[in-house]
Enzyme design. Structure first.
Site, PDB file in Angstrom:
ATOM      1  N   HIS A  17      27.900  23.005  48.470  1.00 55.74           N
ATOM      2  CA  HIS A  17      29.213  22.469  48.865  1.00 55.74           C
ATOM      3  C   HIS A  17      30.153  23.609  49.258  1.00 55.74           C
ATOM      4  O   HIS A  17      30.874  23.522  50.257  1.00 55.74           O
ATOM      5  CB  HIS A  17      29.866  21.712  47.701  1.00 55.74           C
ATOM      6  CG  HIS A  17      29.178  20.446  47.298  1.00 55.74           C
ATOM      7  ND1 HIS A  17      28.882  20.157  45.985  1.00 55.74           N
ATOM      8  CD2 HIS A  17      28.744  19.379  48.021  1.00 55.74           C
ATOM      9  CE1 HIS A  17      28.309  18.955  45.918  1.00 55.74           C
ATOM     10  NE2 HIS A  17      28.206  18.477  47.134  1.00 55.74           N
ATOM     11  N   LYS A  41      26.781   5.304  42.973  1.00 55.52           N
ATOM     12  CA  LYS A  41      26.257   6.275  42.008  1.00 55.52           C
ATOM     13  C   LYS A  41      27.010   6.153  40.696  1.00 55.52           C
ATOM     14  O   LYS A  41      28.181   5.771  40.681  1.00 55.52           O
ATOM     15  CB  LYS A  41      26.465   7.721  42.517  1.00 55.52           C
ATOM     16  CG  LYS A  41      25.691   8.080  43.777  1.00 55.52           C
ATOM     17  CD  LYS A  41      26.004   9.524  44.178  1.00 55.52           C
ATOM     18  CE  LYS A  41      25.319   9.925  45.468  1.00 55.52           C
ATOM     19  NZ  LYS A  41      25.826  11.211  46.004  1.00 55.52           N
ATOM     20  N   ARG A  92      21.700  18.545  54.916  1.00 51.60           N
ATOM     21  CA  ARG A  92      20.575  19.394  54.480  1.00 51.60           C
ATOM     22  C   ARG A  92      19.302  19.041  55.225  1.00 51.60           C
ATOM     23  O   ARG A  92      18.355  19.812  55.235  1.00 51.60           O
ATOM     24  CB  ARG A  92      20.359  19.234  52.972  1.00 51.60           C
ATOM     25  CG  ARG A  92      21.439  19.894  52.138  1.00 51.60           C
ATOM     26  CD  ARG A  92      21.433  19.400  50.736  1.00 51.60           C
ATOM     27  NE  ARG A  92      21.664  17.961  50.731  1.00 51.60           N
ATOM     28  CZ  ARG A  92      21.994  17.250  49.657  1.00 51.60           C
ATOM     29  NH1 ARG A  92      22.106  17.850  48.497  1.00 51.60           N
ATOM     30  NH2 ARG A  92      22.198  15.953  49.731  1.00 51.60           N
ATOM     31  N   SER A 129      23.556  18.022  43.969  1.00 56.39           N
ATOM     32  CA  SER A 129      24.134  17.814  42.630  1.00 56.39           C
ATOM     33  C   SER A 129      23.157  17.061  41.734  1.00 56.39           C
ATOM     34  O   SER A 129      23.010  17.381  40.548  1.00 56.39           O
ATOM     35  CB  SER A 129      25.439  17.031  42.730  1.00 56.39           C
ATOM     36  OG  SER A 129      26.400  17.759  43.441  1.00 56.39           O
TER      37      SER A 129
HETATM   38  O1  PNS Z   1      29.040  13.071  47.625  1.00 53.22           O
HETATM   39  P1  PNS Z   1      28.846  11.621  47.981  1.00 53.22           P
HETATM   40  O2  PNS Z   1      28.468  10.840  46.752  1.00 53.22           O
HETATM   41  O3  PNS Z   1      27.872  11.417  49.099  1.00 53.22           O
HETATM   42  O4  PNS Z   1      30.279  11.111  48.479  1.00 53.22           O
HETATM   43  C1  PNS Z   1      30.434   9.815  48.976  1.00 53.22           C
HETATM   44  C2  PNS Z   1      31.916   9.550  49.324  1.00 53.22           C
HETATM   45  C3  PNS Z   1      32.775   9.671  48.074  1.00 53.22           C
HETATM   46  C4  PNS Z   1      32.377  10.547  50.358  1.00 53.22           C
HETATM   47  C5  PNS Z   1      31.968   8.111  49.917  1.00 53.22           C
HETATM   48  O5  PNS Z   1      31.474   7.197  48.972  1.00 53.22           O
HETATM   49  C6  PNS Z   1      33.388   7.711  50.334  1.00 53.22           C
HETATM   50  O6  PNS Z   1      33.813   8.075  51.406  1.00 53.22           O
HETATM   51  N1  PNS Z   1      34.088   6.975  49.461  1.00 53.22           N
HETATM   52  C7  PNS Z   1      35.449   6.519  49.703  1.00 53.22           C
HETATM   53  C8  PNS Z   1      35.479   5.007  49.990  1.00 53.22           C
HETATM   54  C9  PNS Z   1      35.192   4.736  51.454  1.00 53.22           C
HETATM   55  O7  PNS Z   1      35.889   5.170  52.328  1.00 53.22           O
HETATM   56  N2  PNS Z   1      34.105   3.986  51.681  1.00 53.22           N
HETATM   57  C10 PNS Z   1      33.653   3.660  53.019  1.00 53.22           C
HETATM   58  C11 PNS Z   1      32.754   4.773  53.536  1.00 53.22           C
HETATM   59  S1  PNS Z   1      32.199   4.457  55.196  1.00 53.22           S
END
Ligand code: PNS
Length: 170
Positions: A17, A41, A92, A129
């Site tokens: 990150h 998650k 990745r 992670s």
């Molecule tokens: O590190 P991650 O778990 O891949 O992060 C995912 C994250 C937090 C970036 C994604 O779940 C997110 O954007 N959440 C905010 C809610 C949202 O906007 N959802 C629609 C996504 S298209």
């Protein structure tokens, strides 16, 4: 002034990150790590802990124009609130692209915001992670995968619960 948002659950933040965040800073004036929750998650660290671990990591990285903020709700709303021109994500490999493509298209559909993908450094392409947590859970070595304070936080989570002191029966 161009601002980009680098969103994630950062549970916890890794050297992968940090590498993406550092390189994003070469492309934008300001990069905001948006520490959110991924509804698909279950997180090891709560939102405050994930934010604190990320903030300390960024502070130690000492990169100007980089900061972490909590994100509740939709990413596109966070981007609008912070005047962000783009979303940054690290890739990745192909599996990451398969997950990220629909999210990038949905975010552009919702608000027009574009997602910029940065390829992970091949030396860090295995650093996720979820894998780091699994290695830590089994007392494996993670000190070259995460910042030292994150390794300490993971070690304290993985430590077996202390045995209660024997009580004297009366
Ligand atoms: O590190 P991650 O778990 O891949 O992060 C995912 C994250 C937090 C970036 C994604 O779940 C997110 O954007 N959440 C905010 C809610 C949202 O906007 N959802 C629609 C996504 S298209």
């Amino acid at each position: 002034m161009t601002t980009a948002v680098y969103p994630g659950s950062f549970d916890p933040i890794t050297l992968g990150h940090l590498d993406v965040a550092r390189r994003a800073c070469g492309l934008f004036d300001e990069v905001i790590l948006a520490v959110g929750a991924n509804s698909s998650k279950s997180h090891l660290f709560d939102s405050r802990q994930r934010l604190d671990l990320a903030r300390l990591a960024l502070q130690e990285a000492g990169v100007g124009g980089l900061r972490a903020e909590p994100m509740d709700g939709l990413l596109v709303d966070f981007c609008a609130e912070h005047g962000a021109a783009a979303i940054v994500k690290g890739l990745r490999g192909g599996a990451d692209f398969d997950v990220e493509q629909p999210m990038a298209l949905m975010n552009r559909h919702l608000s027009g915001v574009e997602t910029v993908f940065l390829l992970a450094d091949p030396a860090l392409a295995h650093v996720a992670s979820s894998l780091v947590k699994d290695v830590a859970r089994h007392a494996g070595r993670i000190d070259d995968l995460v910042p030292a304070h994150v390794a300490a936080a993971l070690a304290s989570r993985a430590a077996p619960a202390s045995t209660p002191a024997p009580t004297k029966e009366i």
